[in-house]
Design an enzyme around this catalytic site. Structure first.
Site, PDB file in Angstrom:
ATOM      1  CG  ASP A   7      -1.934   1.149   1.157  1.00 39.19           C
ATOM      2  OD1 ASP A   7      -2.690   1.216   0.170  1.00 39.19           O
ATOM      3  OD2 ASP A   7      -1.955   1.993   2.075  1.00 39.19           O
ATOM      4  CD  GLU A   9      -1.977   6.252   2.777  1.00 41.61           C
ATOM      5  OE1 GLU A   9      -2.602   7.178   2.219  1.00 41.61           O
ATOM      6  OE2 GLU A   9      -2.508   5.179   3.118  1.00 41.61           O
ATOM      7  CG  HIS A  57      -1.624  10.790   4.092  1.00 45.32           C
ATOM      8  ND1 HIS A  57      -1.002  11.927   4.557  1.00 45.32           N
ATOM      9  CD2 HIS A  57      -1.605  10.887   2.729  1.00 45.32           C
ATOM     10  CE1 HIS A  57      -0.602  12.666   3.545  1.00 45.32           C
ATOM     11  NE2 HIS A  57      -0.976  12.063   2.413  1.00 45.32           N
ATOM     12  CG  HIS A 149      -6.463   6.134   4.293  1.00 48.30           C
ATOM     13  ND1 HIS A 149      -6.728   5.721   3.005  1.00 48.30           N
ATOM     14  CD2 HIS A 149      -7.671   6.331   4.866  1.00 48.30           C
ATOM     15  CE1 HIS A 149      -8.039   5.678   2.811  1.00 48.30           C
ATOM     16  NE2 HIS A 149      -8.629   6.059   3.935  1.00 48.30           N
ATOM     17  CG  ASP A 154      -4.552   1.453   5.111  1.00 50.55           C
ATOM     18  OD1 ASP A 154      -4.967   1.422   6.286  1.00 50.55           O
ATOM     19  OD2 ASP A 154      -4.768   2.405   4.333  1.00 50.55           O
TER      20      ASP A 154
END
Length: 226
Positions: A7, A9, A57, A149, A154
């Protein structure tokens, strides 16, 4: 099979508009089970963080100011990923951003096979919500720590979701040890002759032999009960 749940950001939604990756989180799986090995780092994006992205985030300019550039960690990232299959929620988004970063530092694009868990969930649950939070709710996965997030958190949640999408914790029918050891169960046809089935009804001779045997038993319980 080795897989990497991944994942990112970012500073925005479009790498072609100059938005950058600010966090990458990866978790290694073997046969859909986490091994405990992870890769996680923040990046200085060399740009001002848009307020909308920070709201998602929580990564501020001040926090990212002293973090490494993507170029500083790219070799470590590529070594961790290797040629493993990637598991990503909305894969085109993350792969698009990572390939843009790789292009900036003169590295080839990611060519790894990947599983897009959004697509898998949409096929499995047509018309239902397939966000990470929605899937955690569906599979009773605790996501109470997901206030904002975060790439590593995640990825941890997605690893659990992916296991459930793949059939759940019992999908190997108890053969986890054999699978981990590379053992494959094989059914082999036998050429041995098959004995004919024995008749269930006793013969006259067998009944007579049984009656003689019973005469040897002193004070049988079944006669006392009668």
């Amino acid at each position: 099979m080795r897989e990497i749940v991944l994942d990112t950001e970012t500073t925005g939604l479009d790498p072609l508009a100059g938005h950058r990756v600010v966090e990458v989180g990866c978790i290694e799986l073997l046969n859909t089970v986490a091994t405990g090995k992870t890769f996680h780092t923040y990046f200085n994006p060399e740009m001002i963080m848009p307020a909308g992205a920070q709201d998602i985030h929580g990564l501020s300019d001040e926090f990212l100011a002293d973090k490494p550039l993507f170029a500083d960690k790219v070799e470590e990232f590529l070594e961790f990923v290797g040629d493993a299959q990637l598991v990503i929620h909305n894969a085109q988004f993350d792969i698009g951003f990572l390939n843009a970063e790789l292009e900036r530092v003169g590295k080839p694009k990611l060519m790894n096979a990947y599983v897009d868990t959004v697509s898998v969930a949409r096929r499995k649950f047509p018309g239902q919500r397939v966000s990470l939070d929605a899937l955690c709710e569906r599979f009773s996965i605790d996501n109470s720590n997901r206030i904002k997030h975060g790439a590593l958190l995640d990825s941890e949640l997605l690893a659990e979701v992916y296991l459930e999408l793949s059939g759940g914790r019992q999908r190997d029918l108890g053969l986890a040890a054999e699978i981990a050891g590379g053992v494959t169960a094989v059914l082999v046809a036998s050429n041995l002759p098959v004995r004919p089935p024995r008749p269930h009804a006793p013969s006259v001779a067998e009944l007579a032999a049984h009656a003689e045997f019973l005469k040897q038993i002193k004070e049988p319980m079944w006669l006392a009960a009668a």
